[in-house]
Design a protein around this motif. Structure first.
Motif, PDB file in Angstrom:
ATOM      1  N   PHE A 106       0.853  -1.187   0.000  1.00  0.00           N
ATOM      2  CA  PHE A 106       0.000   0.000   0.000  1.00  0.00           C
ATOM      3  C   PHE A 106       0.889   1.238   0.000  1.00  0.00           C
ATOM      4  O   PHE A 106       1.886   1.293   0.724  1.00  0.00           O
ATOM      5  N   CYS A 107       0.537   2.236  -0.796  1.00  0.00           N
ATOM      6  CA  CYS A 107       1.319   3.468  -0.887  1.00  0.00           C
ATOM      7  C   CYS A 107       0.446   4.675  -0.563  1.00  0.00           C
ATOM      8  O   CYS A 107      -0.637   4.829  -1.132  1.00  0.00           O
ATOM      9  N   ILE A 108       0.922   5.520   0.343  1.00  0.00           N
ATOM     10  CA  ILE A 108       0.176   6.698   0.781  1.00  0.00           C
ATOM     11  C   ILE A 108       0.909   7.948   0.286  1.00  0.00           C
ATOM     12  O   ILE A 108       2.115   8.090   0.508  1.00  0.00           O
ATOM     13  N   GLY A 158      -0.620  15.368  -2.703  1.00  0.00           N
ATOM     14  CA  GLY A 158      -0.415  14.331  -3.709  1.00  0.00           C
ATOM     15  C   GLY A 158      -1.611  13.415  -3.868  1.00  0.00           C
ATOM     16  O   GLY A 158      -2.580  13.477  -3.111  1.00  0.00           O
ATOM     17  N   SER A 159      -1.518  12.548  -4.870  1.00  0.00           N
ATOM     18  CA  SER A 159      -2.580  11.585  -5.134  1.00  0.00           C
ATOM     19  C   SER A 159      -1.967  10.224  -5.405  1.00  0.00           C
ATOM     20  O   SER A 159      -0.744  10.080  -5.516  1.00  0.00           O
ATOM     21  N   ALA A 160      -2.827   9.223  -5.550  1.00  0.00           N
ATOM     22  CA  ALA A 160      -2.360   7.862  -5.804  1.00  0.00           C
ATOM     23  C   ALA A 160      -1.558   7.771  -7.097  1.00  0.00           C
ATOM     24  O   ALA A 160      -0.671   6.919  -7.234  1.00  0.00           O
ATOM     25  N   LEU A 170       4.448  -8.897  -6.023  1.00  0.00           N
ATOM     26  CA  LEU A 170       4.222  -7.798  -5.089  1.00  0.00           C
ATOM     27  C   LEU A 170       3.218  -6.840  -5.717  1.00  0.00           C
ATOM     28  O   LEU A 170       3.537  -6.103  -6.645  1.00  0.00           O
ATOM     29  N   ARG A 171       2.010  -6.857  -5.228  1.00  0.00           N
ATOM     30  CA  ARG A 171       0.926  -6.055  -5.799  1.00  0.00           C
ATOM     31  C   ARG A 171       0.980  -4.632  -5.257  1.00  0.00           C
ATOM     32  O   ARG A 171       0.926  -4.419  -4.051  1.00  0.00           O
ATOM     33  N   LEU A 172       1.101  -3.670  -6.160  1.00  0.00           N
ATOM     34  CA  LEU A 172       1.114  -2.265  -5.758  1.00  0.00           C
ATOM     35  C   LEU A 172      -0.314  -1.756  -5.632  1.00  0.00           C
ATOM     36  O   LEU A 172      -1.120  -1.893  -6.550  1.00  0.00           O
ATOM     37  N   HIS A 173      -0.646  -1.166  -4.495  1.00  0.00           N
ATOM     38  CA  HIS A 173      -1.980  -0.627  -4.256  1.00  0.00           C
ATOM     39  C   HIS A 173      -1.854   0.800  -3.730  1.00  0.00           C
ATOM     40  O   HIS A 173      -1.825   1.030  -2.527  1.00  0.00           O
ATOM     41  N   PRO A 174      -1.727   1.789  -4.631  1.00  0.00           N
ATOM     42  CA  PRO A 174      -1.696   3.182  -4.182  1.00  0.00           C
ATOM     43  C   PRO A 174      -3.047   3.564  -3.577  1.00  0.00           C
ATOM     44  O   PRO A 174      -4.100   3.294  -4.157  1.00  0.00           O
ATOM     45  N   ALA A 184      -6.454 -10.841   4.488  1.00  0.00           N
ATOM     46  CA  ALA A 184      -6.409 -11.962   3.549  1.00  0.00           C
ATOM     47  C   ALA A 184      -4.994 -12.363   3.155  1.00  0.00           C
ATOM     48  O   ALA A 184      -4.758 -13.512   2.763  1.00  0.00           O
ATOM     49  N   ALA A 185      -4.035 -11.442   3.239  1.00  0.00           N
ATOM     50  CA  ALA A 185      -2.686 -11.723   2.766  1.00  0.00           C
ATOM     51  C   ALA A 185      -1.689 -10.762   3.412  1.00  0.00           C
ATOM     52  O   ALA A 185      -2.082  -9.713   3.941  1.00  0.00           O
ATOM     53  N   PRO A 186      -0.387 -11.094   3.364  1.00  0.00           N
ATOM     54  CA  PRO A 186       0.630 -10.189   3.919  1.00  0.00           C
ATOM     55  C   PRO A 186       0.623  -8.848   3.185  1.00  0.00           C
ATOM     56  O   PRO A 186       0.278  -8.764   2.009  1.00  0.00           O
ATOM     57  N   TYR A 187       1.049  -7.807   3.899  1.00  0.00           N
ATOM     58  CA  TYR A 187       1.094  -6.483   3.285  1.00  0.00           C
ATOM     59  C   TYR A 187       2.185  -5.645   3.929  1.00  0.00           C
ATOM     60  O   TYR A 187       2.684  -5.956   5.019  1.00  0.00           O
ATOM     61  N   ALA A 188       2.547  -4.576   3.246  1.00  0.00           N
ATOM     62  CA  ALA A 188       3.474  -3.572   3.751  1.00  0.00           C
ATOM     63  C   ALA A 188       2.911  -2.210   3.380  1.00  0.00           C
ATOM     64  O   ALA A 188       2.021  -2.112   2.533  1.00  0.00           O
ATOM     65  N   ILE A 189       3.411  -1.162   4.026  1.00  0.00           N
ATOM     66  CA  ILE A 189       2.925   0.190   3.739  1.00  0.00           C
ATOM     67  C   ILE A 189       4.107   1.104   3.448  1.00  0.00           C
ATOM     68  O   ILE A 189       5.080   1.141   4.204  1.00  0.00           O
ATOM     69  N   PHE A 190       4.000   1.836   2.353  1.00  0.00           N
ATOM     70  CA  PHE A 190       4.971   2.865   1.980  1.00  0.00           C
ATOM     71  C   PHE A 190       4.274   4.218   2.071  1.00  0.00           C
ATOM     72  O   PHE A 190       3.146   4.377   1.590  1.00  0.00           O
ATOM     73  N   GLY A 191       4.937   5.185   2.693  1.00  0.00           N
ATOM     74  CA  GLY A 191       4.362   6.528   2.756  1.00  0.00           C
ATOM     75  C   GLY A 191       5.435   7.572   2.590  1.00  0.00           C
ATOM     76  O   GLY A 191       6.527   7.466   3.172  1.00  0.00           O
TER      77      GLY A 191
END
Length: 247
Positions: free
Chosen positions: A10-12, A17-19, A33-37, A72-79
């Protein structure tokens, strides 16, 4: 057959800014690795929604988007910048709500919540300088442009400026009005910090994030200023992949 997705990143975005800011990052990440802005209210595909001026409200909004995939699955967060502070607050609140915790936080050009030297986020103003509330709209706009947050060719557009100024004002209000509730305790989530070598935030201040994790910490420097990532997507992706054990 395409590889199975093993984690979501996940990207914040930063203040204003925007996604869409993370579009270029997608091409440097593996299919596993699925990118989800994440889009904040009042901009991008959510431009018809009201802007928020509270970090707590923004954090709740982000967690609503993160929760289904996190369970449902592992995740990480980028901000990045303001997004980094929001990423950390999301991890704190996830722990409070007994949600699955992120595998790692990637905090880019972000000061710690209790940093005494700088206002949080992209203002970059030492405390001795005028506060956000004392800045005129023109001063705020010029400062963001000077820091590289808005390309000069875009900054000259009156239409774009009229669209972005309310977003910037709302985001800066949220960041500068937020105060920690008591002492910030370390979280059991690994933290990786990214920083531009010419950022107003020093390496020493960025390293203070180490005290807010009970596990692994790392710090990576890149050429450039506060918006160093615009010229370093490939290197950024390599670090992310390495830290998440992705190929």
């Amino acid at each position: 057959m395409a590889p199975e997705t093993t984690a979501t990143l996940f990207c914040i975005p930063h203040a204003g800014g925007s996604a869409a800011h993370y579009t270029q990052l997608r091409s440097f990440l593996p299919d596993t690795l699925r990118l989800h802005p994440l889009e904040l209210p009042g901009r991008g595909r959510r431009h018809n929604e009201p802007l928020h001026t509270s970090m707590s409200t923004l954090c709740n909004d982000l967690l609503d988007a993160i929760r289904p995939e996190a369970e449902a699955a592992p995740y990480a967060i980028f901000g990045h910048s303001m997004g980094g502070l929001l990423a950390f607050l999301c991890a704190m609140r996830a722990a409070e709500r007994n949600m699955p915790l992120p595998r790692r936080l990637f905090l880019s050009a972000t000061a710690t919540p209790e940093s005494p030297r700088f206002m949080p986020d992209i203002t970059g103003l030492p405390c001795a300088q005028p506060s956000f509330e004392e800045l005129s709209p023109e001063q705020l706009w010029e400062h963001v442009v000077e820091m590289g947050g808005i390309p000069q060719c875009v900054a000259s557009s009156d239409e774009f400026r009229s669209y972005l100024m309310p977003v910037l004002h709302a985001d800066f209000t949220a960041v500068t009005s937020w105060k920690p509730q008591g002492t910030i305790k370390p979280i059991p989530v690994p933290i990786t910090v990214f920083l531009g070598e010419e950022d107003f935030l020093t390496k020493e201040k960025a390293a203070e994030w180490q005290s807010l994790t009970t596990v692994d910490f790392s710090l990576h420097l890149f050429p450039g200023n506060h918006f160093y990532l615009q010229e370093n997507w490939a290197g950024l992706a390599d670090c992310i992949k390495q830290r998440l054990g992705q190929r």
